[in-house]
Design an enzyme around this catalytic site. Structure first.
Site, PDB file in Angstrom:
ATOM      1  N   SER A  49      14.327 -46.056  10.164  1.00  0.00           N
ATOM      2  CA  SER A  49      14.660 -47.272  11.322  1.00  0.00           C
ATOM      3  C   SER A  49      13.578 -47.276  12.395  1.00  0.00           C
ATOM      4  O   SER A  49      12.821 -46.222  12.407  1.00  0.00           O
ATOM      5  CB  SER A  49      15.896 -46.922  11.903  1.00  0.00           C
ATOM      6  OG  SER A  49      16.101 -45.796  12.749  1.00  0.00           O
ATOM      7  N   HIS A  94      15.384 -35.052   2.524  1.00  0.00           N
ATOM      8  CA  HIS A  94      14.907 -36.246   2.308  1.00  0.00           C
ATOM      9  C   HIS A  94      14.268 -36.446   0.881  1.00  0.00           C
ATOM     10  O   HIS A  94      14.349 -37.212   0.028  1.00  0.00           O
ATOM     11  CB  HIS A  94      13.506 -36.540   3.095  1.00  0.00           C
ATOM     12  CG  HIS A  94      14.346 -36.797   4.948  1.00  0.00           C
ATOM     13  ND1 HIS A  94      15.314 -37.356   5.169  1.00  0.00           N
ATOM     14  CD2 HIS A  94      13.695 -36.151   5.832  1.00  0.00           C
ATOM     15  CE1 HIS A  94      15.604 -37.304   6.440  1.00  0.00           C
ATOM     16  NE2 HIS A  94      14.635 -36.634   6.865  1.00  0.00           N
ATOM     17  N   ASP A 128      22.436 -42.235   4.149  1.00  0.00           N
ATOM     18  CA  ASP A 128      22.395 -41.327   5.303  1.00  0.00           C
ATOM     19  C   ASP A 128      22.796 -40.091   4.631  1.00  0.00           C
ATOM     20  O   ASP A 128      23.562 -39.793   3.962  1.00  0.00           O
ATOM     21  CB  ASP A 128      23.267 -41.933   6.415  1.00  0.00           C
ATOM     22  CG  ASP A 128      23.217 -41.285   7.839  1.00  0.00           C
ATOM     23  OD1 ASP A 128      22.214 -40.514   8.099  1.00  0.00           O
ATOM     24  OD2 ASP A 128      24.167 -41.586   8.814  1.00  0.00           O
ATOM     25  N   LEU A 180      15.486 -57.432 -10.745  1.00  0.00           N
ATOM     26  CA  LEU A 180      16.453 -56.877  -9.304  1.00  0.00           C
ATOM     27  C   LEU A 180      15.175 -57.038  -8.198  1.00  0.00           C
ATOM     28  O   LEU A 180      14.115 -56.672  -8.448  1.00  0.00           O
ATOM     29  CB  LEU A 180      16.408 -55.665  -9.397  1.00  0.00           C
ATOM     30  CG  LEU A 180      17.110 -54.912  -8.399  1.00  0.00           C
ATOM     31  CD1 LEU A 180      18.626 -55.410  -7.968  1.00  0.00           C
ATOM     32  CD2 LEU A 180      17.264 -53.344  -8.518  1.00  0.00           C
ATOM     33  N   TRP A 191      22.729 -32.430   4.275  1.00  0.00           N
ATOM     34  CA  TRP A 191      22.805 -32.123   2.997  1.00  0.00           C
ATOM     35  C   TRP A 191      21.784 -30.785   3.030  1.00  0.00           C
ATOM     36  O   TRP A 191      21.948 -29.541   2.379  1.00  0.00           O
ATOM     37  CB  TRP A 191      22.263 -33.025   2.063  1.00  0.00           C
ATOM     38  CG  TRP A 191      22.203 -32.683   0.374  1.00  0.00           C
ATOM     39  CD1 TRP A 191      23.079 -32.806  -0.525  1.00  0.00           C
ATOM     40  CD2 TRP A 191      21.203 -31.791  -0.317  1.00  0.00           C
ATOM     41  NE1 TRP A 191      22.785 -32.451  -1.486  1.00  0.00           N
ATOM     42  CE2 TRP A 191      21.525 -31.591  -1.376  1.00  0.00           C
ATOM     43  CE3 TRP A 191      20.003 -31.336   0.300  1.00  0.00           C
ATOM     44  CZ2 TRP A 191      20.735 -30.873  -2.290  1.00  0.00           C
ATOM     45  CZ3 TRP A 191      19.159 -30.510  -0.748  1.00  0.00           C
ATOM     46  CH2 TRP A 191      19.578 -30.541  -1.884  1.00  0.00           C
ATOM     47  N   ILE A 232      26.674 -49.330  12.359  1.00  0.00           N
ATOM     48  CA  ILE A 232      25.608 -50.033  11.680  1.00  0.00           C
ATOM     49  C   ILE A 232      24.057 -49.601  11.943  1.00  0.00           C
ATOM     50  O   ILE A 232      23.354 -49.845  11.020  1.00  0.00           O
ATOM     51  CB  ILE A 232      25.818 -51.484  12.244  1.00  0.00           C
ATOM     52  CG1 ILE A 232      27.235 -52.094  11.970  1.00  0.00           C
ATOM     53  CG2 ILE A 232      24.577 -52.570  11.703  1.00  0.00           C
ATOM     54  CD1 ILE A 232      27.203 -52.798  10.727  1.00  0.00           C
TER      55      ILE A 232
HETATM   56  C1  IPE Z   1      20.253 -45.083  10.156  1.00  0.00           C
HETATM   57  O1  IPE Z   1      20.398 -43.672   9.750  1.00  0.00           O
HETATM   58  C2  IPE Z   1      18.748 -45.211   9.366  1.00  0.00           C
HETATM   59  C3  IPE Z   1      18.570 -44.846   8.139  1.00  0.00           C
HETATM   60  C4  IPE Z   1      19.426 -44.457   6.971  1.00  0.00           C
HETATM   61  C5  IPE Z   1      17.279 -45.032   7.561  1.00  0.00           C
HETATM   62  P1  IPE Z   1      20.455 -42.625  11.037  1.00  0.00           P
HETATM   63  O2  IPE Z   1      20.755 -41.304  10.731  1.00  0.00           O
HETATM   64  O3  IPE Z   1      19.001 -42.976  11.818  1.00  0.00           O
HETATM   65  O4  IPE Z   1      21.349 -43.415  12.274  1.00  0.00           O
HETATM   66  P2  IPE Z   1      22.244 -42.862  13.500  1.00  0.00           P
HETATM   67  O5  IPE Z   1      21.149 -42.165  14.231  1.00  0.00           O
HETATM   68  O6  IPE Z   1      23.222 -41.828  12.872  1.00  0.00           O
HETATM   69  O7  IPE Z   1      23.106 -43.881  14.027  1.00  0.00           O
HETATM   70  C1  IPE Z   2      18.957 -40.595   6.530  1.00  0.00           C
HETATM   71  O1  IPE Z   2      19.069 -39.087   6.737  1.00  0.00           O
HETATM   72  C2  IPE Z   2      17.490 -40.810   6.342  1.00  0.00           C
HETATM   73  C3  IPE Z   2      16.810 -41.328   7.485  1.00  0.00           C
HETATM   74  C4  IPE Z   2      17.358 -41.547   8.521  1.00  0.00           C
HETATM   75  C5  IPE Z   2      15.529 -41.313   7.394  1.00  0.00           C
HETATM   76  P1  IPE Z   2      19.286 -38.255   8.077  1.00  0.00           P
HETATM   77  O2  IPE Z   2      17.988 -37.822   8.208  1.00  0.00           O
HETATM   78  O3  IPE Z   2      19.623 -39.358   8.871  1.00  0.00           O
HETATM   79  O4  IPE Z   2      20.583 -37.256   7.785  1.00  0.00           O
HETATM   80  P2  IPE Z   2      21.854 -36.799   8.857  1.00  0.00           P
HETATM   81  O5  IPE Z   2      22.297 -38.154   9.171  1.00  0.00           O
HETATM   82  O6  IPE Z   2      20.887 -36.045   9.828  1.00  0.00           O
HETATM   83  O7  IPE Z   2      22.716 -35.954   7.785  1.00  0.00           O
HETATM   84 MG    MG Z   3      21.512 -39.826   9.613  1.00  0.00          MG
END
Ligand code: IPE
Ligand code: IPE
Ligand code: MG
Length: 250
Positions: free
Chosen positions: A73, A45, A28, A139, A33, A203
């Site tokens: 997700s 990403h 996350d 792995l 970033w 979670i």
């Molecule tokens: C959880 O992160 C899903 C992934 C890391 C792929 P999100 O950024 O989607 O989760 P929330 O919205 O902060 O709970």
């Molecule tokens: C995690 O980074 C990657 C995915 C959920 C696909 P985010 O895109 O959720 O990054 P933040 O949480 O907005 O910083």
């Molecule tokens: Mg996120």
């Protein structure tokens, strides 16, 4: 007070306690970033890709047997279409670029989730990496895509109901092991260690069943900045925990 980070080598040397068999990671912080740098979320990403390699190679070096990464997700399908397209393009790019090396490193890749929702070209890429890496023994790398834990549990419940309706099992045979056997993760032990980057303490619908007794390690590091040293620090943190599983300490 800031603690100087232990060198990766030092951290590796200290990995003399129990090595988690299975590490799960909620990757996350890519968006934050990018925002900190005035960039598009998709650039975050993209910047997160080397961190995937860091995590994989760190697990190989430390002797972790299973690494499960949360990449996308079910709820992430509600993001803007341009961001979803960028993420799906990165998935295909990752597979095209890394499959051969992962195979050489002895990594078996599985993608877990509702893959029906992926585009035909993304699904073809997923099939390709799964078959190319099927023989790896060092792995197991599980990448959760279009994954939601509640949906996974509903799917498992439905499959058990179908088996009962077909007369294959009785209702009394529905227990923790028959349910776990219907989850995407049936082949692997439950995660011992769950890492979440970017400081979020939730979670987010990831492995709800499987993390029943996992140790949590939340780091403020944003995913694109995550290195194998951060993985080693998480494992060192894990090694300091007293895992009681509801019992009393020895
Ligand atoms: C959880 O992160 C899903 C992934 C890391 C792929 P999100 O950024 O989607 O989760 P929330 O919205 O902060 O709970
Ligand atoms: C995690 O980074 C990657 C995915 C959920 C696909 P985010 O895109 O959720 O990054 P933040 O949480 O907005 O910083
Ligand atoms: Mg996120």
């Amino acid at each position: 007070m800031t603690t100087p980070p232990a060198s990766a080598r030092l951290a590796e040397l200290r990995l003399n306690g129990a090595i988690p068999r299975h590490v799960a990671v909620i990757m996350d912080g890519n968006g934050r970033w990018a925002r900190e740098r005035g960039l598009e979320r998709s650039a975050g990403h993209q910047a997160g890709m080397p961190a995937v390699r860091e995590a994989v190679e760190g697990c190989l070096a430390a002797g972790v047997g299973v690494l499960t990464l949360f990449a996308f997700s079910q709820e992430n399908w509600q993001r803007p279409p341009a961001e979803i397209d960028a993420l799906m393009a990165l998935l295909e790019e990752y597979i095209a670029r890394e499959a051969e090396e992962l195979r050489e490193q002895g990594v078996t890749v599985r993608m877990l989730g509702d893959l029906e929702r992926l585009s035909p070209s993304a699904r073809a890429a997923v099939d390709a990496i799964q078959s190319a890496t099927a023989g790896g023994t060092r792995l197991a790398l599980n990448i959760c895509i279009s994954y939601g834990s509640r949906a996974e549990l509903v799917r498992a419940a439905r499959r058990l109901a179908e088996r009962v309706a077909a007369g294959e099992i009785t209702p009394a045979q529905v227990d923790e092991s028959t349910l776990a056997a219907e989850l995407y993760t049936a082949a692997w032990p439950d995660p011992d260690l769950l890492i979440r980057t970017s400081g979020e303490m939730r979670i987010s619908n990831f492995l709800l069943w499987q993390v029943a007794y996992a140790e949590f390690h939340v780091t403020p590091v944003l995913w694109p900045d995550f290195t194998r040293e951060d993985l080693y620090l998480a494992i060192l943190d894990f090694q300091r925990r007293d895992r009681r599983f509801g019992r009393v300490s020895a």
